[in-house]
Design an enzyme around this catalytic site. Structure first.
Site, PDB file in Angstrom:
ATOM      1  N   LYS A  97       0.753  -1.229   0.004  1.00 52.96           N
ATOM      2  CA  LYS A  97      -0.143  -0.072  -0.161  1.00 52.96           C
ATOM      3  C   LYS A  97       0.738   1.469  -0.051  1.00 52.96           C
ATOM      4  O   LYS A  97       0.305   2.337  -0.594  1.00 52.96           O
ATOM      5  CB  LYS A  97      -0.963  -0.151   1.049  1.00 52.96           C
ATOM      6  CG  LYS A  97      -1.976  -0.948   0.963  1.00 52.96           C
ATOM      7  CD  LYS A  97      -2.836  -1.038   2.333  1.00 52.96           C
ATOM      8  CE  LYS A  97      -3.818  -2.284   2.153  1.00 52.96           C
ATOM      9  NZ  LYS A  97      -4.759  -2.056   3.227  1.00 52.96           N
ATOM     10  N   GLY A 160      -3.493   2.485  14.611  1.00 54.00           N
ATOM     11  CA  GLY A 160      -2.854   1.631  13.732  1.00 54.00           C
ATOM     12  C   GLY A 160      -3.082   2.051  12.310  1.00 54.00           C
ATOM     13  O   GLY A 160      -3.825   3.063  12.115  1.00 54.00           O
TER      14      GLY A 160
END
Length: 290
Positions: A97, A160
């Protein structure tokens, strides 16, 4: 963005989100447009089972295919699939990503804020646009309750990868305030500062997990996942004026959601978020509602 059990491209059996695609529905011909989902490993992803029935329902001659691209071959492989002329674009999962960012000519506001993207599409002029949709599913979960993020005061548990994407999506959608709690206080502070930097109209701040003063509580931590049925960390009494969303995909009813429903809170689970993200990603590719 780190790999975690809450990665929306990875959906556990039993969430009720896996569709069935028959041979008739999956018919492919010379006009079929391709979408790929790239990652390493790739066998764990459930996106094809979720996206392809939606593509069929939209009446589009396209199919989403899994492609395992190892890290050591990433650059050559991405250049190769980007050269495929009937490729509409691709979805990106762990661990690519962040690495895929340089291949996008344009990056959406949320993707820039998160520092990672999980979808890229080819534009009519041949350029590529990328953005991050890991948080878009949260907006879909709110919509399933008849609600929006605009003007909301939000307590976010977990800073996170999932929490970061959710915070930026909520801020972009007009949230008034996002308080961030994480057991790692520095991570909470960092996320809050980034929210404030990229979306100055939204007050981002690190805080204790006290629900007083908030009207939306989001659990973006793994707490509550099976087999542990623990209650996500928060302080205070749940009440009917507080909306609760737990993005844990399994079990469908966590301890937090069970308590929220007992107290009369509007509540949604991880399945609602996964569904919302699928709709948002496909709309990004021009499939389904915008």
């Amino acid at each position: 963005m780190q790999r975690g059990a809450l990665d929306p491209e990875i959906v556990w059996a039993g969430t009720g989100m896996m569709g069935q695609v028959t041979a008739e529905q999956a018919r492919v011909d010379g006009n079929t447009k391709l979408l790929a989902i790239i990652g390493d490993p790739i066998a764990q992803v459930r996106s094809p089972e979720i996206y392809n029935p939606r593509i069929v329902k939209a009446g589009v001659n396209a199919i989403l295919l899994p492609m395992q691209i190892p890290t050591e071959a990433f650059d050559d492989a991405v250049k190769g699939i980007m050269a495929i002329r009937n490729l509409l674009g691709f979805v990106v999962t762990y661990p690519h990503k962040e690495r895929v960012l340089p291949y996008a000519d344009k990056i959406g506001r949320v993707g820039r804020a998160v520092g990672a993207i999980n979808a890229m599409r080819r534009e009519a002029d041949g350029s590529w646009t990328g953005d991050m949709f890991d948080g878009a599913g949260l907006l879909g979960a709110l919509a399933s309750l008849g609600q929006t993020a605009a003007g909301r005061r939000i307590l976010l548990l977990g800073a996170g990868g999932a929490g970061s994407a959710i915070a930026m999506a909520l801020a972009a959608a007009g949230a008034a305030e996002i308080g961030v709690f994480d057991l790692d206080a520095s991570r909470a502070s960092n996320l809050a500062e980034r929210v404030q930097k990229h979306f100055p109209g939204c007050r981002g701040h690190a805080c204790e997990p006290d629900i007083a003063g908030f009207d939306l509580l989001i659990n973006a931590t793994p707490v509550g996942m099976a087999p542990a049925f623990a209650l996500a960390p928060f302080r205070g009494e749940l009440h009917a004026g507080l909306t609760v969303i737990d993005i844990v995909p399994k079990p469908e009813t966590t301890a937090l959601l069970a308590l929220a429903r007992e107290k009369g809170c509007p509540a949604a689970n991880g399945a609602a978020m996964i569904s919302g993200q699928a709709d948002a990603v496909l709309a990004f590719f021009g499939i389904g509602a915008a």
